[in-house]
Design a protein around this motif. Sequence first.
Motif, PDB file in Angstrom:
ATOM      1  N   UNK A  69      70.783  37.589 -38.269  1.00  0.00           N
ATOM      2  CA  UNK A  69      71.634  38.277 -39.242  1.00  0.00           C
ATOM      3  C   UNK A  69      72.901  38.734 -38.524  1.00  0.00           C
ATOM      4  N   UNK A  70      74.030  38.630 -39.226  1.00  0.00           N
ATOM      5  CA  UNK A  70      75.290  39.087 -38.652  1.00  0.00           C
ATOM      6  C   UNK A  70      75.351  40.608 -38.683  1.00  0.00           C
ATOM      7  N   UNK A  71      75.667  41.199 -37.564  1.00  0.00           N
ATOM      8  CA  UNK A  71      75.819  42.648 -37.462  1.00  0.00           C
ATOM      9  C   UNK A  71      77.304  42.956 -37.509  1.00  0.00           C
ATOM     10  N   UNK A  72      77.709  43.730 -38.525  1.00  0.00           N
ATOM     11  CA  UNK A  72      79.123  44.057 -38.696  1.00  0.00           C
ATOM     12  C   UNK A  72      79.385  45.556 -38.610  1.00  0.00           C
ATOM     13  N   UNK A  73      78.356  46.347 -38.399  1.00  0.00           N
ATOM     14  CA  UNK A  73      78.525  47.784 -38.244  1.00  0.00           C
ATOM     15  C   UNK A  73      79.116  48.053 -36.866  1.00  0.00           C
ATOM     16  N   UNK A  74      80.268  48.702 -36.825  1.00  0.00           N
ATOM     17  CA  UNK A  74      80.973  48.892 -35.557  1.00  0.00           C
ATOM     18  C   UNK A  74      80.170  49.721 -34.552  1.00  0.00           C
TER      19      UNK A  74
END
Length: 140
Positions: A127-132
């Motif tokens: 899964x792509x993690x986009x939380x900074x």
Amino acid sequence: LTERHVVEFMMMFCPDGAKGESVTWSDIERGLRERTNTGLDPHRLFMAGLGSPLNPGSPFVRFWRSCQQAAALFMFMHVPVRIAFVPYPTMTSWDHSMLALDLCIDCGVFLNLLANFNIAYMNKKSRWVTDREKIARHYL
């Protein structure tokens, strides 16, 4: 295997969900295809929209990483050679062109540090993690 593993497997691949009784090979193939299909456009710079983390597969990010690798290779070769064979006779006799090049590469390293905190990554569950905050924790 525990019952929890079986239930999780059935939820993922069985068309009837966790209450299903059988799974076919085509169901597993379809489930894996859907799970691995990220739907990510490799030509987009940002993952979602302007202000979201950068797409690691975009041509700009790939070019940026190539430039950073070239700069690192240059510094690993150039600095030891310059220290060994071109010493400064005094502290005030600097070669300004080499100093400017070194400063540009140092600025690039700093920008790379900032960029890495803004590039999404794929976790162990694909899964792509986009939380900074998670990206920063992963990078550190």
